[in-house]
Design a protein around this motif. Structure first.
Motif, PDB file in Angstrom:
ATOM      1  N   UNK A 152      -3.940   9.389  -2.573  1.00  0.00           N
ATOM      2  CA  UNK A 152      -2.946   8.822  -3.723  1.00  0.00           C
ATOM      3  C   UNK A 152      -1.595   8.663  -3.982  1.00  0.00           C
ATOM      4  N   UNK A 153      -1.053   9.110  -3.037  1.00  0.00           N
ATOM      5  CA  UNK A 153      -0.072   9.294  -3.235  1.00  0.00           C
ATOM      6  C   UNK A 153       1.014   7.428  -2.266  1.00  0.00           C
ATOM      7  N   UNK A 154      -0.197   7.328  -1.295  1.00  0.00           N
ATOM      8  CA  UNK A 154       0.171   6.463  -0.884  1.00  0.00           C
ATOM      9  C   UNK A 154       0.423   5.499  -1.601  1.00  0.00           C
ATOM     10  N   UNK A 155      -0.376   4.722  -3.012  1.00  0.00           N
ATOM     11  CA  UNK A 155       0.071   4.145  -3.623  1.00  0.00           C
ATOM     12  C   UNK A 155       1.038   3.749  -4.396  1.00  0.00           C
ATOM     13  N   UNK A 156       1.587   5.235  -4.572  1.00  0.00           N
ATOM     14  CA  UNK A 156       2.955   5.370  -5.162  1.00  0.00           C
ATOM     15  C   UNK A 156       3.528   4.712  -4.672  1.00  0.00           C
ATOM     16  N   UNK A 157       4.106   5.153  -3.446  1.00  0.00           N
ATOM     17  CA  UNK A 157       4.638   4.860  -1.726  1.00  0.00           C
ATOM     18  C   UNK A 157       4.754   3.720  -1.498  1.00  0.00           C
ATOM     19  N   UNK A 158       4.033   3.068  -1.722  1.00  0.00           N
ATOM     20  CA  UNK A 158       3.984   1.580  -1.214  1.00  0.00           C
ATOM     21  C   UNK A 158       4.026   0.503  -2.257  1.00  0.00           C
ATOM     22  N   UNK A 159       4.615   0.962  -3.323  1.00  0.00           N
ATOM     23  CA  UNK A 159       4.721   0.146  -4.887  1.00  0.00           C
ATOM     24  C   UNK A 159       6.855   0.328  -4.555  1.00  0.00           C
ATOM     25  N   UNK A 160       6.835   2.098  -4.583  1.00  0.00           N
ATOM     26  CA  UNK A 160       8.377   1.826  -4.293  1.00  0.00           C
ATOM     27  C   UNK A 160       9.504   1.518  -3.443  1.00  0.00           C
ATOM     28  N   UNK A 161       8.713   1.238  -2.465  1.00  0.00           N
ATOM     29  CA  UNK A 161       9.613   1.045  -1.044  1.00  0.00           C
ATOM     30  C   UNK A 161       9.368  -0.485  -0.572  1.00  0.00           C
ATOM     31  N   UNK A 162       7.773  -0.801  -1.470  1.00  0.00           N
ATOM     32  CA  UNK A 162       8.128  -2.033  -1.132  1.00  0.00           C
ATOM     33  C   UNK A 162       8.837  -3.363  -2.034  1.00  0.00           C
ATOM     34  N   UNK A 163       8.940  -2.257  -2.901  1.00  0.00           N
ATOM     35  CA  UNK A 163       9.804  -3.163  -4.594  1.00  0.00           C
ATOM     36  C   UNK A 163      11.159  -3.286  -3.863  1.00  0.00           C
ATOM     37  N   UNK A 164      12.042  -1.580  -2.864  1.00  0.00           N
ATOM     38  CA  UNK A 164      13.282  -1.436  -3.039  1.00  0.00           C
ATOM     39  C   UNK A 164      13.378  -1.787  -1.808  1.00  0.00           C
ATOM     40  N   UNK A 165      12.700  -1.556  -0.426  1.00  0.00           N
ATOM     41  CA  UNK A 165      13.050  -1.757  -0.092  1.00  0.00           C
ATOM     42  C   UNK A 165      12.316  -2.698   0.847  1.00  0.00           C
ATOM     43  N   UNK A 166      11.450  -3.297   0.981  1.00  0.00           N
ATOM     44  CA  UNK A 166      10.425  -4.443   1.831  1.00  0.00           C
ATOM     45  C   UNK A 166       9.292  -3.778   2.578  1.00  0.00           C
TER      46      UNK A 166
END
Length: 469
Positions: A152-166
């Protein structure tokens, strides 16, 4: 009466190390979901090949777990785990540097190879470090929390990292983590001696990987639109499966001995986990698409929407491990599966474009998370109630059930959802309903297994089975 046991300082450190590794491996299964549109735009990947970003990792990961677990039994679990960590770290770097779709897909498959070597042997080390009883149940509860929360946390991390780092950041963050864990593991992980005078079933291992991998790729529908290969592929896979059975029956040290699956606790636990993993993965996938495509939430908002349910899993799973010894694994599995199924039923009626996150998504997801938190600990406890020399294979088998259950379950349930939509049912209601039925079936399977126990006679591990059930 059992004597109360306490954690030693080294126990906590080793458990934390092994769980941290497992968390990253499971996160990498789903972390790319929200980043797929960015990957497609950057690498110009055709839409029909996009799913290889996930499938290349999951299929190789799931197909090689049993073989990797057996390799740990024969050559030393610490040695195979460290090699796998190295492979996973190097392949993560290559994923982050990918300049074309084929490059990314190949590196993702390499990640899966390393993940398989790590995951099965990390769990086998955990089971070997903690003696059977309260401490092992508590450790498995924490392991279960990490495994289910990672999905489940992978969804959270994917959104955050993609948004701010790529999107490249979701792979590159594995590199410093992998280097650090290898350094710590070299210093702290105990060495487990390999079995003496054992033969490696190379042919059986190859056949197992090809058969499981082929089945997963076929069900995941990678050959999008190529329906003409369906019948020939099924025939070939059936032939491979038949040859695999013949080879395994004749080999003195088979990769997957019949005695392992003959243990009622092992076979039931693996079937239950496959059903629950399929239901959970499909539910999360449908919810991700519903929030972005129908409710209009951004990738970052969608990612954060999974944060509360991650917390629920982390809070419940360790406590579920302690409950195994009190109320039994069967009852806990029944309660957990029923709770997860109820959550998916709620989503059938609430997850649609007219709803909101707070009323349409969160209630159902919270129940789904609670069900996962309660069911994973007893599942892993049952699956690893085997002699020490079979810990590697048992660990590889249960992790294979989780990964292939997720991959094949998503393919099947997503197809059901599409057929439902074509039939005039809006959104993913049909898919949610099919996922709920899978979760309820898992609970019924646990009941049926217990009720038929007396008719089956004592198993080779009757002591462990009685204690766990």
């Amino acid at each position: 009466m059992a004597t109360a046991v306490q954690w030693r300082g080294t126990d906590r450190v080793l458990l934390g190390l092994l769980c941290a590794v497992q968390f990253v491996l499971i996160v990498d299964v789903v972390v790319v979901n929200i980043a797929v549109p960015s990957i497609q735009a950057d690498l110009v990947v055709p839409g029909s090949f996009l799913q290889l970003t996930s499938v290349a990792y999951t299929v190789v990961f799931g197909s090689l777990l049993i073989v990797a677990g057996r390799a740990g039994d024969l050559f030393g679990r610490r040695r195979v785990l460290l090699l796998g960590l190295t492979v996973f770290t190097v392949m993560s770097l290559l994923c982050g540097l990918a300049q074309a779709g084929w490059w990314l897909f190949a590196a993702r498959a390499g990640q899966g190879l390393g993940a398989a070597m790590v995951s099965s042997n990390a769990m086998a080390l955990l089971v070997g470090i903690f003696a059977e009883g309260e401490l092992r149940n508590r450790a498995l509860g924490i392991w279960a929390a990490v495994s289910s929360a990672g999905a489940i946390a992978g969804q959270v991390l994917g959104g955050v990292v993609t948004e701010f780092i790529g999107w490249r950041g979701i792979f590159l963050i594995n590199v410093p983590f992998g280097v650090l864990v290898v350094a710590v593991a070299l210093r702290l992980l105990p060495e487990v001696k390999a079995e003496a005078s054992s033969r490696v079933d190379v042919l059986g291992g190859v056949l197992l990987v090809v058969t499981l991998g082929g089945m997963s790729l076929l069900l995941a529908d990678v050959a999008d639109g190529a329906s003409g290969i369906l019948v020939p592929a099924v025939v070939v896979l059936a032939g491979l499966a038949a040859v695999l059975v013949m080879v395994e029956r004749r080999h003195p040290e088979p990769v997957l001995p019949g005695a392992l699956l003959a243990r009622r606790s092992v076979s039931v636990a693996n079937l239950v986990l496959m059903l629950n993993a399929a239901a959970t993965t499909a539910g999360l996938y449908f919810t991700t698409l519903t929030m972005q495509n129908e409710m209009g939430y951004s990738p970052l908002q969608t990612g954060f929407g999974f944060a509360p349910v991650t917390l629920i899993v982390l809070l419940l799973s360790p406590r579920a491990g302690a409950l195994v010894g009190r109320i039994g694994a069967r009852r806990l599995l029944l309660i957990g599966s029923a709770t997860a199924g109820t959550g998916l039923l709620v989503l059938v009626f609430t997850a649609h474009g007219e709803g909101t996150y707070w009323t349409g998504v969160l209630p159902g997801l919270a129940l789904l998370a609670a069900g996962n938190g309660l069911s994973y600990a007893p599942t892993f406890s049952l699956a690893t109630a085997v002699p020490e020399d079979e810990h590697g294979r048992a660990s590889g088998l249960i992790n294979t059930a989780q990964e292939l259950g997720s991959a094949t379950g998503l393919a099947v349930l997503a197809s059901v959802a599409v057929l439902g939509a074509l039939g005039g049912l809006g959104g993913f209601s049909t898919g949610y309903l099919a996922a709920a039925l899978a979760a309820f079936a898992a609970g019924l399977l646990a009941i049926a297994a217990s009720e038929s126990a007396s008719a089956m006679g004592p198993s080779p591990s009757s002591r462990e089975t009685r204690a766990e059930l």
